[in-house]
Design a protein around this motif. Structure first.
Motif, PDB file in Angstrom:
ATOM      1  N   PRO A  13       0.977  -1.301   0.077  1.00  0.00           N
ATOM      2  CA  PRO A  13      -0.321  -0.589  -0.257  1.00  0.00           C
ATOM      3  C   PRO A  13       0.754   1.314  -0.074  1.00  0.00           C
ATOM      4  N   THR A  14       2.076   1.398   0.527  1.00  0.00           N
ATOM      5  CA  THR A  14       2.869   2.359   0.777  1.00  0.00           C
ATOM      6  C   THR A  14       3.025   2.694  -0.776  1.00  0.00           C
ATOM      7  N   THR A  18      -3.265  -0.955  -4.850  1.00  0.00           N
ATOM      8  CA  THR A  18      -4.354  -1.269  -4.451  1.00  0.00           C
ATOM      9  C   THR A  18      -4.880  -3.018  -4.152  1.00  0.00           C
ATOM     10  N   LYS A  19      -5.941  -3.203  -3.084  1.00  0.00           N
ATOM     11  CA  LYS A  19      -6.238  -4.688  -3.106  1.00  0.00           C
ATOM     12  C   LYS A  19      -7.400  -4.928  -3.466  1.00  0.00           C
ATOM     13  N   TRP A  24      -3.540  -8.243  -5.383  1.00  0.00           N
ATOM     14  CA  TRP A  24      -2.922  -6.032  -5.389  1.00  0.00           C
ATOM     15  C   TRP A  24      -2.976  -6.139  -6.758  1.00  0.00           C
ATOM     16  N   LYS A  26      -1.635  -2.380  -9.235  1.00  0.00           N
ATOM     17  CA  LYS A  26      -0.893  -0.939  -9.344  1.00  0.00           C
ATOM     18  C   LYS A  26      -0.648  -1.446 -11.349  1.00  0.00           C
TER      19      LYS A  26
END
Length: 169
Positions: A13-14, A18-19, A24, A26
């Protein structure tokens, strides 16, 4: 502290992943990186030309695989095109039939070898590899001999702690 399976899920997440369910993701331009939690696989944008020769770094089996994934993420964010990235190119190294396999090969716009990156976990593994590289060239220089036009070599490690992602190269 090396990136572990546990800290990897805190790192995602950093980095802006996004999950949804067990996935997950990106998107970086047209390239999509994904982490399939259920199947414990690291998914690279092969549909955008990223080449994978072996699949040893496409799973959760070793902490170094998380470093490779993070490094590819960093390369894509910096603007490298997925089609210029190749994972695990194979070369014959030494006198026997044993092969060498770099983690990442970056090609230039003409398709020539630009950069070979060997990823290590942070800490002792990176320090050992750096010491060996300075002494006798180690893995990186043997890979560079296989593709003599390679312009740059990089030993790379990253770690994740306290919401920070420092790296060494």
């Amino acid at each position: 502290m090396p990136i572990t399976k546990e800290s990897f899920f805190q790192l995602l997440p950093t980095l802006g992943f996004t999950k949804q369910g067990g996935l997950w993701t990106k998107d970086i331009g047209r390239a999509r990186l994904a982490v399939d939690v259920k199947n414990e696989t690291l998914v690279y944008p092969e549909d955008q030309g990223l080449a994978i020769n072996e699949r040893q770094t496409c799973n959760f089996s070793a902490p170094e695989n998380f470093v490779v994934f993070e490094c590819v993420h960093r390369l894509l964010v910096k603007g490298y095109a997925a089609r210029h990235i190749e994972l695990e190119p194979n070369w014959k190294v030494g006198h026997g039939a044993s092969g060498g396999r770099a983690d990442i090969l970056i090609k230039d716009n003409a398709g020539n070898a630009l950069l070979i990156i060997e990823c290590k976990t942070a800490g002792k593994e990176f320090e050992r590899a750096w010491k060996s590289t300075k002494q006798d060239g180690d893995q990186l220089f043997s890979y560079a001999q296989q593709i003599s036009e390679t312009q740059f070599l990089c030993l790379y490690a990253s770690e994740f702690a306290d919401e920070k992602l420092p790296y060494q190269s």
